[in-house]
Enzyme design. Structure first.
Site, PDB file in Angstrom:
ATOM      1  N   ARG A 157      36.346  23.900  25.216  1.00 39.83           N
ATOM      2  CA  ARG A 157      36.409  23.026  26.411  1.00 39.83           C
ATOM      3  C   ARG A 157      36.690  21.587  25.994  1.00 39.83           C
ATOM      4  O   ARG A 157      37.478  20.886  26.617  1.00 39.83           O
ATOM      5  CB  ARG A 157      35.085  23.082  27.184  1.00 39.83           C
ATOM      6  CG  ARG A 157      34.912  24.365  27.980  1.00 39.83           C
ATOM      7  CD  ARG A 157      33.483  24.502  28.482  1.00 39.83           C
ATOM      8  NE  ARG A 157      33.073  23.433  29.360  1.00 39.83           N
ATOM      9  CZ  ARG A 157      31.827  22.964  29.445  1.00 39.83           C
ATOM     10  NH1 ARG A 157      30.855  23.471  28.713  1.00 39.83           N
ATOM     11  NH2 ARG A 157      31.541  21.983  30.266  1.00 39.83           N
TER      12      ARG A 157
ATOM     13  N   ASP B 203      28.020  29.685  23.757  1.00 38.23           N
ATOM     14  CA  ASP B 203      28.204  28.297  24.220  1.00 38.23           C
ATOM     15  C   ASP B 203      28.869  27.458  23.145  1.00 38.23           C
ATOM     16  O   ASP B 203      29.737  26.633  23.439  1.00 38.23           O
ATOM     17  CB  ASP B 203      26.858  27.667  24.605  1.00 38.23           C
ATOM     18  CG  ASP B 203      27.017  26.169  24.833  1.00 38.23           C
ATOM     19  OD1 ASP B 203      27.709  25.808  25.810  1.00 38.23           O
ATOM     20  OD2 ASP B 203      26.508  25.365  24.035  1.00 38.23           O
TER      21      ASP B 203
ATOM     22  N   HIS C  47      15.710  17.482  28.570  1.00 38.22           N
ATOM     23  CA  HIS C  47      17.106  17.389  28.125  1.00 38.22           C
ATOM     24  C   HIS C  47      17.737  16.209  28.840  1.00 38.22           C
ATOM     25  O   HIS C  47      17.495  15.999  30.026  1.00 38.22           O
ATOM     26  CB  HIS C  47      17.854  18.673  28.481  1.00 38.22           C
ATOM     27  CG  HIS C  47      19.326  18.589  28.178  1.00 38.22           C
ATOM     28  ND1 HIS C  47      19.829  18.812  26.910  1.00 38.22           N
ATOM     29  CD2 HIS C  47      20.381  18.277  28.969  1.00 38.22           C
ATOM     30  CE1 HIS C  47      21.142  18.636  26.937  1.00 38.22           C
ATOM     31  NE2 HIS C  47      21.504  18.325  28.168  1.00 38.22           N
TER      32      HIS C  47
ATOM     33  N   SER D 153      26.260  25.787  30.140  1.00 37.91           N
ATOM     34  CA  SER D 153      26.183  25.333  28.758  1.00 37.91           C
ATOM     35  C   SER D 153      24.803  24.742  28.449  1.00 37.91           C
ATOM     36  O   SER D 153      24.151  25.113  27.475  1.00 37.91           O
ATOM     37  CB  SER D 153      27.294  24.291  28.533  1.00 37.91           C
ATOM     38  OG  SER D 153      27.144  23.653  27.306  1.00 37.91           O
TER      39      SER D 153
ATOM     40  N   LYS E 172      21.304  26.947  26.460  1.00 37.27           N
ATOM     41  CA  LYS E 172      20.630  26.473  25.243  1.00 37.27           C
ATOM     42  C   LYS E 172      19.151  26.194  25.517  1.00 37.27           C
ATOM     43  O   LYS E 172      18.287  26.506  24.709  1.00 37.27           O
ATOM     44  CB  LYS E 172      21.305  25.198  24.735  1.00 37.27           C
ATOM     45  CG  LYS E 172      22.632  25.479  24.055  1.00 37.27           C
ATOM     46  CD  LYS E 172      23.354  24.210  23.663  1.00 37.27           C
ATOM     47  CE  LYS E 172      23.892  23.470  24.853  1.00 37.27           C
ATOM     48  NZ  LYS E 172      25.105  22.725  24.695  1.00 37.27           N
TER      49      LYS E 172
END
Ligand code: URA
Length: 442
Positions: A168, A161, A82, A183, A187
């Site tokens: 947010r 999320d 990620h 968050s 995921k």
């Protein structure tokens, strides 16, 4: 448990317990908490922070708000990477087929671009026909058939999320490390991973501009991954200049295809290098290589032999894209755009590139979005002709920008020209990979 009591407790700086955090996330998921109550609690969390236990509890609750993928039919280790996002950051398109070609299964759930940073899904959609909205069953089948699949976050993956992140974004409460960790990790952990590598970017074009903030985020991400029994590592990498040669959706896919075809030039080298490094760490954590050197060798061999490229081609076919872009990558580039040249205002060495400004220019010419629901223009973008450390002559080309019309081009050229700082002497070389943050697990 009333939402206002939980909000008041955090507003007054107290710790929330497991029951309160679960009540919050249940209320987000089943819709019983109103947007204003979710936003109020998130603001209290932003102002009063969360400790590691609260951060882990909220991560867990968000993770279990949806489905956790399982791959019982796949006998390979499951791994992913990620990135916190950047300008020209196209590594997912290389890392996934590299890791898959070397023996891992990569169920990559990605996002869309927002603000100055691009998103993998937008880049993939530059490939004619390519589908990123995959039902979970198809997603799993494609991972099994070619080693990787790329999809968007479905309503079944960490739905809490999705709602919290949108609120947010609209209430200026994104930049707080505990909520970012919850968050991202909710995921990623929903992918049912054995191993995870995180690319935490720092520098002017990154979400975490400051190195100490990036270190803190990387440390918390690794600690959280390991607390959930996923072997996790983070690389802190340089976003003080655009990554590689191209920025913009089609253009970035073009760069990746050129690299996989063995036709990369020097300015594309950092893209290959960072992707190979990220994939190597995945191979080691996933247990398909016993050392970093062995992992690098495997990746170089798979890239050189065309195995990575064939894995990518197979994925395009399985996700309904047009695989002929692999044979003729020029097809990705739109030819009817206005091409404007950005020239150096003086001679000297390039010592700084305002990477945020470069990302914003690509956004403004249509390549990105300001709000999650905006559409984008996949074709626009830019090609850099030099980078930090290069010597340029007065009037030499710094970049070429591809726009829809002359007005956009004129505006883009002016901003890009100002984004390059040129000095008499070169600056000190800055590393592409700044630090590797390892967990306690081997
Ligand atoms: N990316 C995410 O997915 N979540 C955040 O909170 C920040 C960046």
């Amino acid at each position: 448990m009333r939402p206002q009591d939980i909000i008041a407790k955090k507003r007054d700086g107290e710790r929330l317990n497991e029951a309160e955090i679960n009540a919050f996330i249940d209320g987000v998921t089943d819709g019983s908490w109103a947007d204003y109550q979710v936003a109020a609690l998130v603001m209290a969390m932003f102002l009063n922070e969360l400790d590691f236990e609260e951060q882990s509890l909220i991560t867990r609750a968000m993770l279990y708000s949806g489905e956790i993928l399982e791959f019982p039919e796949i006998d390979r280790p499951i791994a992913d990477k990620h990135s916190t996002g950047g300008v020209g950051d196209k590594t997912s398109l290389l890392v996934a087929p590299m890791a898959a070609a070397c023996g891992l299964a990569v169920p990559m759930i990605s996002g869309r671009g927002l603000g100055h940073t691009g998103g993998t899904l937008d880049k993939l959609e530059s490939i004619p026909g390519y589908t990123v909205d995959l039902p979970v069953e198809d997603f799993k089948r494609i991972v099994k058939e070619c080693g990787f699949a790329m999809s968007g976050q479905t309503a079944r993956i960490a739905p809490a999320d999705k709602r919290i992140y949108a609120l947010r974004d609209a209430t200026a409460t994104v930049p707080t490390i505990p909520l970012i960790v919850a968050s991202i990790m909710s995921k990623k952990l929903a992918e049912g991973l054995d191993a995870l590598v995180l690319d935490v970017k720092t520098g002017n074009g990154a979400f975490m501009k400051d190195l100490d903030d990036a270190r803190r985020l990387a440390g918390e991400l690794v600690r959280t991954g390991e607390a959930f029994n996923v072997r996790t590592r983070a690389l802190i990498t340089n976003m003080g200049r655009p990554l590689g040669r191209y920025v913009g959706n089609c253009c970035e896919v073009f760069e990746c295809v050129k690299i996989m075809r063995g036709e990369a030039d020097g300015l594309m080298e950092p893209t290959t290098e960072l992707s190979s490094e990220l994939a190597s760490h995945m191979l080691v954590l996933g247990g398909v290589a016993s050392s970093h050197d062995e992992a690098r060798e495997k990746i170089e061999r798979a890239l050189g032999s065309g195995e990575v490229f064939e894995t990518f081609r197979r994925n395009i076919e399985l996700q309904n894209g047009d695989p002929s872009i692999c044979d003729d990558p020029e097809k990705l580039l739109e030819t009817r755009l206005v091409e404007a040249v950005v020239t150096a205002p003086r001679g000297g060495y390039i010592v700084e590139i305002d990477t945020l400004a470069v990302g914003n220019v690509v956004n403004e010419i249509g390549g990105g979005r300001l709000k999650a629901e905006d559409g984008i223009d996949h074709a626009v973008g830019l090609r850099t002709e030099c980078t930090i450390g290069n010597e340029v002559a007065d009037g030499e080309t710094l970049a070429v920008v591809f726009c829809r019309d002359e007005t956009a081009a004129k505006n883009a050229v002016q901003k890009l020209r100002a984004a390059y700082r040129i000095a008499d002497d070169p600056s000190e070389a800055s590393e592409l990979i700044i630090e590797v943050v390892r967990g306690d697990k081997p």
